[in-house]
Scaffold this motif. Structure first.
Motif, short mmCIF file in Angstrom:
data_model
loop_
_atom_site.label_atom_id
_atom_site.label_comp_id
_atom_site.label_asym_id
_atom_site.label_seq_id
_atom_site.Cartn_x
_atom_site.Cartn_y
_atom_site.Cartn_z
N TYR A 27 0.82 -1.20 0.00
CA TYR A 27 0.00 0.00 0.00
C TYR A 27 0.86 1.26 0.00
N GLN A 28 0.33 2.33 -0.57
CA GLN A 28 0.98 3.63 -0.51
C GLN A 28 0.44 4.35 0.73
N VAL A 29 1.32 4.68 1.65
CA VAL A 29 0.88 5.16 2.96
C VAL A 29 1.29 6.61 3.19
N TYR A 30 0.33 7.42 3.62
CA TYR A 30 0.58 8.80 4.02
C TYR A 30 0.30 8.92 5.51
N LEU A 31 1.00 9.83 6.18
CA LEU A 31 0.83 10.02 7.62
C LEU A 31 0.35 11.44 7.93
N ALA A 32 -0.59 11.52 8.87
CA ALA A 32 -1.02 12.80 9.43
C ALA A 32 -1.00 12.65 10.95
N PHE A 33 -0.57 13.72 11.64
CA PHE A 33 -0.37 13.62 13.08
C PHE A 33 -1.35 14.46 13.90
N ASP A 34 -2.24 15.18 13.22
CA ASP A 34 -3.30 15.90 13.95
C ASP A 34 -4.52 16.01 13.05
N GLY A 35 -5.63 16.45 13.64
CA GLY A 35 -6.89 16.49 12.92
C GLY A 35 -6.92 17.43 11.74
N GLU A 36 -6.33 18.62 11.91
CA GLU A 36 -6.34 19.59 10.83
C GLU A 36 -5.53 19.10 9.63
N GLN A 37 -4.36 18.52 9.92
CA GLN A 37 -3.53 17.98 8.84
C GLN A 37 -4.25 16.84 8.13
N ALA A 38 -4.95 16.01 8.90
CA ALA A 38 -5.69 14.89 8.32
C ALA A 38 -6.76 15.38 7.35
N LEU A 39 -7.50 16.41 7.74
CA LEU A 39 -8.56 16.94 6.87
C LEU A 39 -7.98 17.51 5.57
N GLN A 40 -6.88 18.24 5.68
CA GLN A 40 -6.27 18.81 4.49
C GLN A 40 -5.78 17.72 3.54
N MET A 41 -5.15 16.68 4.09
CA MET A 41 -4.65 15.59 3.25
C MET A 41 -5.79 14.78 2.65
N ALA A 42 -6.87 14.62 3.40
CA ALA A 42 -8.03 13.89 2.88
C ALA A 42 -8.64 14.62 1.69
N ARG A 43 -8.57 15.95 1.71
CA ARG A 43 -9.08 16.75 0.59
C ARG A 43 -8.14 16.71 -0.61
N ASP A 44 -6.84 16.73 -0.34
CA ASP A 44 -5.84 16.90 -1.41
C ASP A 44 -5.45 15.59 -2.10
N LEU A 45 -5.53 14.47 -1.37
CA LEU A 45 -5.02 13.20 -1.89
C LEU A 45 -6.15 12.33 -2.45
N ASP A 46 -5.80 11.51 -3.39
CA ASP A 46 -6.75 10.52 -3.93
C ASP A 46 -6.61 9.26 -3.09
#
Length: 232
Positions: A27-46
């Protein structure tokens, strides 16, 4: 193409272990360490799946889940150290598809990941139930297996993948009554290690989105003491 997974975990050692384990599986894995970062990455990444810890800085996992559900139906597996039924039910109410309670084994987590990804890989296998067309008409609803959507009176009903799978499975077999155990096995795709309220919560969410009056449903009905079924 490798499935992209976002791991949201504020404890970096745990996040790195999860990244290593999932990476070994291809799997291709991305990491987020807080809620705000998670939301931004969820919007930006496929993304194809999100592993979401509950205890996070900035915004907790419940808030992240709620906000993610406003713009994507990507499967969400919640990771929680809390073994409280209230926490699990709240996560499911907010749109999570599954949860794993810490501490969990690597084998269990990977099984949950595979099961949830398998349900969304529409191009890899034919999702049309045997003996049925690509579309099913249930009352004023149309279940479209090609686009993975349900429309009602021409309007798209905003279902998550899990809600669609649950409705589509029963709609393809109208009037058949399924117990909670049967639905967990057939729709969640694994032997579920948790309480059966997961089904009840998902049914309630489905009714709230699908029915004109969720308290007096016309589509997803209850057979008292047995389970659930879809009216033909």
């Amino acid at each position: 193409m490798a499935a992209a997974i976002l791991v949201v975990e504020d404890e970096e050692p745990i996040a790195e272990i999860l990244k290593f384990s999932l990476g070994k599986e291809g799997y291709q894995v991305y990491l987020a360490f807080d809620g705000e970062q998670a939301l931004q990455m969820a919007r930006d990444l496929d993304l194809q799946l999100i592993l979401l810890d509950l205890m996070l800085p900035e915004k907790d996992g419940f808030q992240v889940c709620k906000e993610v559900r406003t713009f994507t139906t990507v499967p969400i597996i919640m990771l929680t150290a809390r073994n409280s039924e209230v926490d699990k039910v709240l996560g499911l109410e907010l749109g999570a598809d599954d949860y794993v309670t810490k501490p969990f084994s690597n084998r269990e987590l990977l099984a949950r990941v595979r099961a949830n990804l398998r349900r969304t890989e529409l191009n890899d296998e034919d999702k049309t139930p045997p003996g049925h067309r690509d579309r099913l008409h249930i009352g004023e609803c149309i279940v479209d297996f090609d686009t993975y959507t349900v429309t009602k009176r021409g309007e798209t009903v905003p279902l998550t993948h899990r809600e669609f799978e649950l409705f589509a499975f029963m709609a393809a077999r109208p009037t058949m009554v399924f117990s909670r155990e049967q639905l967990l096995l057939q729709v969640w795709g694994i032997t579920y290690m948790g309480d059966e309220r997961t089904v009840d919560v998902t049914i309630r969410r489905l009714r709230e989105k699908l029915e004109d009056d969720s308290g007096n449903p016309a589509y997803v009905l209850t057979k008292r003491g047995v389970g659930y079924f879809v009216r033909r």
